[in-house]
Design an enzyme around this catalytic site. Structure first.
Site, PDB file in Angstrom:
ATOM      1  N   ASP A 293     -30.607   4.596  10.146  1.00 20.27           N
ATOM      2  CA  ASP A 293     -29.163   4.536   9.969  1.00 20.27           C
ATOM      3  C   ASP A 293     -28.728   3.446   8.993  1.00 20.27           C
ATOM      4  O   ASP A 293     -27.567   3.407   8.579  1.00 20.27           O
ATOM      5  CB  ASP A 293     -28.465   4.317  11.316  1.00 20.27           C
ATOM      6  CG  ASP A 293     -28.420   5.588  12.155  1.00 20.27           C
ATOM      7  OD1 ASP A 293     -28.593   6.677  11.578  1.00 20.27           O
ATOM      8  OD2 ASP A 293     -28.220   5.489  13.379  1.00 20.27           O
ATOM      9  N   LYS A 394     -16.115   8.181  15.412  1.00 20.53           N
ATOM     10  CA  LYS A 394     -17.365   8.554  16.071  1.00 20.53           C
ATOM     11  C   LYS A 394     -18.118   7.342  16.599  1.00 20.53           C
ATOM     12  O   LYS A 394     -18.715   7.398  17.678  1.00 20.53           O
ATOM     13  CB  LYS A 394     -18.251   9.334  15.097  1.00 20.53           C
ATOM     14  CG  LYS A 394     -19.595   9.768  15.682  1.00 20.53           C
ATOM     15  CD  LYS A 394     -20.353  10.631  14.716  1.00 20.53           C
ATOM     16  CE  LYS A 394     -21.756  10.936  15.233  1.00 20.53           C
ATOM     17  NZ  LYS A 394     -21.746  11.671  16.500  1.00 20.53           N
TER      18      LYS A 394
END
Length: 412
Positions: A293, A394
């Site tokens: 990520d 999110k």
């Protein structure tokens, strides 16, 4: 289409950022706490939509569990609903239903779960129809696709009548996330043995203990603030990121090491980490297997600072909220600034850079929260437009509010 104009930052800054809580820790803690029968034991849970979705679905008796676009929620709840014998239909957004789940479903079926695919084999939606232990307590599962499959299985392992011996085959990616899962399980009273040489994890049958548990701040969210400091043109710019632990369970805490090569020094303060500017390296090569990520963030920093970057271990980015490798390789995000080239198929990528020579670049986010937050710090160098900025809900709903302490932000 909603857009935000981020005006170039010309002033210095010394400020504190109250980071959001980790959704990775939060989502694991919610599953483990539910398996322990805990009530109101968790504190500092993430405000991220993924975590709020997890909380809502754990408390719901509805026959359909819609995870929206939350990958961990889909995978963890599939295992949780299976082991607890609940009959559910698991579904989500069209993109969520394009993300593979066959490896997890096969593993759960081997253990005794009755699961059917509603449409396409290997993909959501799923119908869960109960659980009858198969008598098999030895399971093999691939480690090179998603660590979330492994974490989902590990968290339900103590509830199996004979426990579980989990053998991981192939290369093991995102190992820190598996270690995070195991350490959180240990906090709730679970004994286990992890033999990383043989890639085998043994979890005896036992009961979770419901305990109070506080969630750490999010290192993935912290990474964007490292970019802010790295790209600041003022040598005395600094930030203190609050709520981070010196010895974190989160794999993305490795950002302190990566960014030390890209111009940011980080020091633990007792309540978080203080970031200041230092001289950057001339080039960088990094394996992102255990921290995928971070790849987008590091690409942006290296590109903006004209530092050649070689990346490996980013294959899992193809099945995230969007195909992040495709977008970085095929979409010329930074026009003449950035070009990510695949130099070894599905393995090694080279980021080459040129001089910045454009005005007000606009970045579409493709329903991907990390696209928005990775590119936003470019406002330290020039005016930037972010399209569909609300995708940050999110994982980091307060991101734009926090960024506005440094960057002038205008809706256009």
């Amino acid at each position: 289409m909603k857009k935000l104009l981020l005006h170039k930052v010309s002033k210095s800054f010394q400020t504190e950022i109250p980071l959001p809580s980790s959704k990775s820790e939060s989502n694991r803690a919610l599953i483990i706490n539910a398996l322990a029968g805990g009530k109101d034991n968790l504190s500092n849970l993430a405000e991220a939509r993924d975590t709020q979705t997890m909380m809502r679905l754990l408390a719901s008796d509805d026959a359909v569990a819609d995870v929206i676009d939350a990958g961990t929620t889909m995978r963890f709840l599939t295992a949780y609903f299976a082991i607890t014998g609940q009959q559910k239909t698991m579904t989500g957004t069209p993109r969520m239903c394009d993300r593979p789940i066959g490896i997890l479903v096969d593993a759960l079926r081997t253990l005794g779960a009755e699961i059917e695919y509603v449409k396409n084999e290997g993909y959501p939606p799923l119908n869960l129809k109960g659980f009858n232990f198969s008598g098999n307590n030895h399971l093999k599962i691939r480690g090179d696709v998603s660590s979330q499959y492994i974490s989902a299985i590990l968290m339900i392992a103590p509830l199996l009548p004979e426990g579980l011996v989990l053998e991981i085959t192939g290369e093991l990616g995102s190992k820190p996330y598996i270690e995070m899962t195991l350490q959180q399980m240990a906090c709730f009273g679970i004994d286990f043995k992890a033999d990383w040489a043989s890639k085998t994890i043994t979890v005896p049958a036992q009961k979770y203990q419901a305990i109070p548990y506080a969630i750490e701040s999010d290192w993935s969210g912290a990474s964007y603030w490292f970019t802010v400091v790295a790209l600041s043109e003022n040598p005395d710019a600094s930030l203190e990121l609050l709520g981070l632990k010196e010895n974190s369970l989160q794999g993305d805490s490795v950002v302190t090491q990566i960014m030390s090569h890209l111009g940011v020094k980080s020091e633990y303060t007792g309540r978080g980490f203080k970031l200041t500017k230092i001289k950057e390296a001339e080039s960088l090569e990094w394996d992102f297997t255990n921290c995928p990520d971070l790849a987008q963030t590091i690409c942006v920093v290296a590109s903006a600072k004209n530092i050649p970057l070689t990346l490996t271990g980013i294959e899992s980015l193809k099945v995230k909220e969007t195909d992040r490798i495709f977008l970085l390789c095929k979409r010329n995000w930074l026009k003449s600034v950035e070009k990510l080239v695949e130099i070894e198929t599905n393995h090694k990528y080279l980021l080459t850079t040129d001089q910045i020579s454009f005005d007000k670049p606009a970045f579409h986010t493709y329903d991907d929260h990390r696209m928005a937050m990775a590119f936003a710090p470019l406002a330290l160098s020039y005016d930037v437009i972010i399209e569909e900025p609300d995708v940050v809900v999110k994982s980091y709903p307060s991101f734009w509010k926090h960024l506005s302490a440094i960057v002038e932000i205008e809706e256009i």
